[in-house]
Write a protein that holds these residues in place. Structure first.
Motif, PDB file in Angstrom:
ATOM      1  N   LYS A  20      -9.466  -3.323   0.151  1.00 25.13           N
ATOM      2  CA  LYS A  20      -8.811  -2.025   0.029  1.00 25.13           C
ATOM      3  C   LYS A  20      -7.304  -2.246   0.098  1.00 25.13           C
ATOM      4  O   LYS A  20      -6.811  -2.969   0.963  1.00 25.13           O
ATOM      5  CB  LYS A  20      -9.243  -1.078   1.152  1.00 25.13           C
ATOM      6  CG  LYS A  20     -10.690  -0.680   1.059  1.00 25.13           C
ATOM      7  CD  LYS A  20     -11.060   0.275   2.159  1.00 25.13           C
ATOM      8  CE  LYS A  20     -12.554   0.581   2.092  1.00 25.13           C
ATOM      9  NZ  LYS A  20     -12.984   1.378   3.225  1.00 25.13           N
ATOM     10  N   LYS A  21      -6.588  -1.627  -0.833  1.00 20.36           N
ATOM     11  CA  LYS A  21      -5.137  -1.764  -0.900  1.00 20.36           C
ATOM     12  C   LYS A  21      -4.500  -1.159   0.347  1.00 20.36           C
ATOM     13  O   LYS A  21      -4.863  -0.070   0.768  1.00 20.36           O
ATOM     14  CB  LYS A  21      -4.630  -1.047  -2.149  1.00 20.36           C
ATOM     15  CG  LYS A  21      -3.227  -1.346  -2.511  1.00 20.36           C
ATOM     16  CD  LYS A  21      -3.205  -2.466  -3.474  1.00 20.36           C
ATOM     17  CE  LYS A  21      -1.859  -2.527  -4.150  1.00 20.36           C
ATOM     18  NZ  LYS A  21      -1.653  -3.792  -4.778  1.00 20.36           N
ATOM     19  N   VAL A  22      -3.573  -1.905   0.980  1.00 17.39           N
ATOM     20  CA  VAL A  22      -2.864  -1.399   2.155  1.00 17.39           C
ATOM     21  C   VAL A  22      -1.460  -0.973   1.742  1.00 17.39           C
ATOM     22  O   VAL A  22      -0.854  -1.576   0.848  1.00 17.39           O
ATOM     23  CB  VAL A  22      -2.805  -2.456   3.284  1.00 17.39           C
ATOM     24  CG1 VAL A  22      -4.168  -2.703   3.870  1.00 17.39           C
ATOM     25  CG2 VAL A  22      -2.193  -3.744   2.825  1.00 17.39           C
ATOM     26  N   PRO A  23      -0.927   0.078   2.372  1.00 17.09           N
ATOM     27  CA  PRO A  23       0.403   0.555   1.978  1.00 17.09           C
ATOM     28  C   PRO A  23       1.522  -0.413   2.356  1.00 17.09           C
ATOM     29  O   PRO A  23       2.534  -0.475   1.685  1.00 17.09           O
ATOM     30  CB  PRO A  23       0.553   1.879   2.723  1.00 17.09           C
ATOM     31  CG  PRO A  23      -0.474   1.869   3.782  1.00 17.09           C
ATOM     32  CD  PRO A  23      -1.555   0.933   3.362  1.00 17.09           C
ATOM     33  N   LEU A  24       1.332  -1.178   3.432  1.00 12.13           N
ATOM     34  CA  LEU A  24       2.348  -2.121   3.873  1.00 12.13           C
ATOM     35  C   LEU A  24       1.720  -3.512   3.942  1.00 12.13           C
ATOM     36  O   LEU A  24       1.002  -3.834   4.886  1.00 12.13           O
ATOM     37  CB  LEU A  24       2.903  -1.715   5.247  1.00 12.13           C
ATOM     38  CG  LEU A  24       4.106  -2.476   5.744  1.00 12.13           C
ATOM     39  CD1 LEU A  24       5.286  -2.295   4.800  1.00 12.13           C
ATOM     40  CD2 LEU A  24       4.487  -2.003   7.128  1.00 12.13           C
ATOM     41  N   PRO A  25       1.940  -4.353   2.933  1.00  6.16           N
ATOM     42  CA  PRO A  25       1.277  -5.660   2.912  1.00  6.16           C
ATOM     43  C   PRO A  25       1.812  -6.603   3.989  1.00  6.16           C
ATOM     44  O   PRO A  25       2.933  -6.449   4.469  1.00  6.16           O
ATOM     45  CB  PRO A  25       1.591  -6.196   1.521  1.00  6.16           C
ATOM     46  CG  PRO A  25       2.769  -5.452   1.050  1.00  6.16           C
ATOM     47  CD  PRO A  25       2.771  -4.136   1.749  1.00  6.16           C
ATOM     48  N   VAL A  26       0.992  -7.574   4.353  1.00  7.21           N
ATOM     49  CA  VAL A  26       1.417  -8.633   5.255  1.00  7.21           C
ATOM     50  C   VAL A  26       2.222  -9.618   4.419  1.00  7.21           C
ATOM     51  O   VAL A  26       1.733 -10.114   3.397  1.00  7.21           O
ATOM     52  CB  VAL A  26       0.200  -9.342   5.893  1.00  7.21           C
ATOM     53  CG1 VAL A  26       0.651 -10.528   6.725  1.00  7.21           C
ATOM     54  CG2 VAL A  26      -0.611  -8.377   6.729  1.00  7.21           C
ATOM     55  N   THR A  27       3.449  -9.866   4.834  1.00 10.48           N
ATOM     56  CA  THR A  27       4.296 -10.811   4.103  1.00 10.48           C
ATOM     57  C   THR A  27       4.803 -11.874   5.065  1.00 10.48           C
ATOM     58  O   THR A  27       5.111 -11.580   6.212  1.00 10.48           O
ATOM     59  CB  THR A  27       5.502 -10.117   3.446  1.00 10.48           C
ATOM     60  OG1 THR A  27       6.256  -9.456   4.456  1.00 10.48           O
ATOM     61  CG2 THR A  27       5.053  -9.121   2.397  1.00 10.48           C
ATOM     62  N   LYS A  28       4.858 -13.094   4.579  1.00  7.22           N
ATOM     63  CA  LYS A  28       5.367 -14.204   5.371  1.00  7.22           C
ATOM     64  C   LYS A  28       6.136 -15.136   4.452  1.00  7.22           C
ATOM     65  O   LYS A  28       5.739 -15.359   3.313  1.00  7.22           O
ATOM     66  CB  LYS A  28       4.234 -14.971   6.040  1.00  7.22           C
ATOM     67  CG  LYS A  28       3.487 -14.127   7.058  1.00  7.22           C
ATOM     68  CD  LYS A  28       2.711 -14.981   8.001  1.00  7.22           C
ATOM     69  CE  LYS A  28       2.054 -14.136   9.057  1.00  7.22           C
ATOM     70  NZ  LYS A  28       2.965 -13.537   9.997  1.00  7.22           N
ATOM     71  N   THR A  29       7.223 -15.664   4.960  1.00 11.55           N
ATOM     72  CA  THR A  29       7.978 -16.702   4.274  1.00 11.55           C
ATOM     73  C   THR A  29       7.851 -17.953   5.115  1.00 11.55           C
ATOM     74  O   THR A  29       8.240 -17.969   6.284  1.00 11.55           O
ATOM     75  CB  THR A  29       9.453 -16.301   4.104  1.00 11.55           C
ATOM     76  OG1 THR A  29       9.504 -15.046   3.421  1.00 11.55           O
ATOM     77  CG2 THR A  29      10.212 -17.343   3.317  1.00 11.55           C
ATOM     78  N   LEU A  30       7.272 -18.986   4.522  1.00 17.84           N
ATOM     79  CA  LEU A  30       6.912 -20.187   5.272  1.00 17.84           C
ATOM     80  C   LEU A  30       7.587 -21.414   4.682  1.00 17.84           C
ATOM     81  O   LEU A  30       7.702 -21.550   3.462  1.00 17.84           O
ATOM     82  CB  LEU A  30       5.393 -20.369   5.254  1.00 17.84           C
ATOM     83  CG  LEU A  30       4.601 -19.156   5.739  1.00 17.84           C
ATOM     84  CD1 LEU A  30       3.188 -19.185   5.203  1.00 17.84           C
ATOM     85  CD2 LEU A  30       4.594 -19.108   7.242  1.00 17.84           C
TER      86      LEU A  30
END
Length: 152
Positions: free
Chosen positions: A113-123
């Protein structure tokens, strides 16, 4: 004559500062190389890799996984409650973009299910003593490669 003298002094101070900057820059580069930040890991394949981060708190334990398959990624959060011994999980899916040693992760689907605020990470991909790590550039958390983790 005063203007020429002051001009020579200013020019001399700029040259000295440029030399100091060059020396400081070399020292910083050497320190980064020792810490594994300035490595060239473009040829390291992260396809089909699983990275693990475990955080232990007084009341719960968090186990986080990043599973990379090509340009797709699965990000799993597992929370273990120490008092009730119950576990809950969140499974996010998304994609990654890799440029040299930097991996950008964006997981915008929570259990399909699409979430309004995605999990983002810069690694940042690093390697020390044959152990592959991902370092979160914002939080400095270290994600260790599962293969390296299982060796020890």
């Amino acid at each position: 004559m005063k203007k020429i003298f002051i001009g020579i002094l200013l020019l001399g101070s700029l040259v000295a500062k440029a030399q100091n900057f060059g020396t400081l820059n070399e020292i910083l580069n050497r320190l980064e190389e020792k810490k594994g930040i300035n490595q060239n890991l473009e040829n390291v394949d992260v396809n089909n890799k699983k990275f693990i981060l475990i955080k232990d708190f007084d009341d719960h334990t968090e186990r986080n996984f990043i599973i990379i398959k090509g340009k797709d990624v699965t990000y799993v959060e597992i929370f273990d409650d120490k008092q009730t011994n119950e576990s809950t999980s969140n499974v996010f899916t998304g994609d990654i973009i890799r440029k040299k040693n930097i991996i950008s992760l964006r997981a915008d689907m929570l259990e399909n299910k699409k979430v309004p605020l995605p999990v983002t990470k810069t690694l940042l991909l690093t390697k020390q003593k044959d152990i592959l790590y991902l370092i979160d550039v914002n939080t400095k958390e270290r994600w260790i490669d599962e293969e390296s983790f299982n060796k020890k």
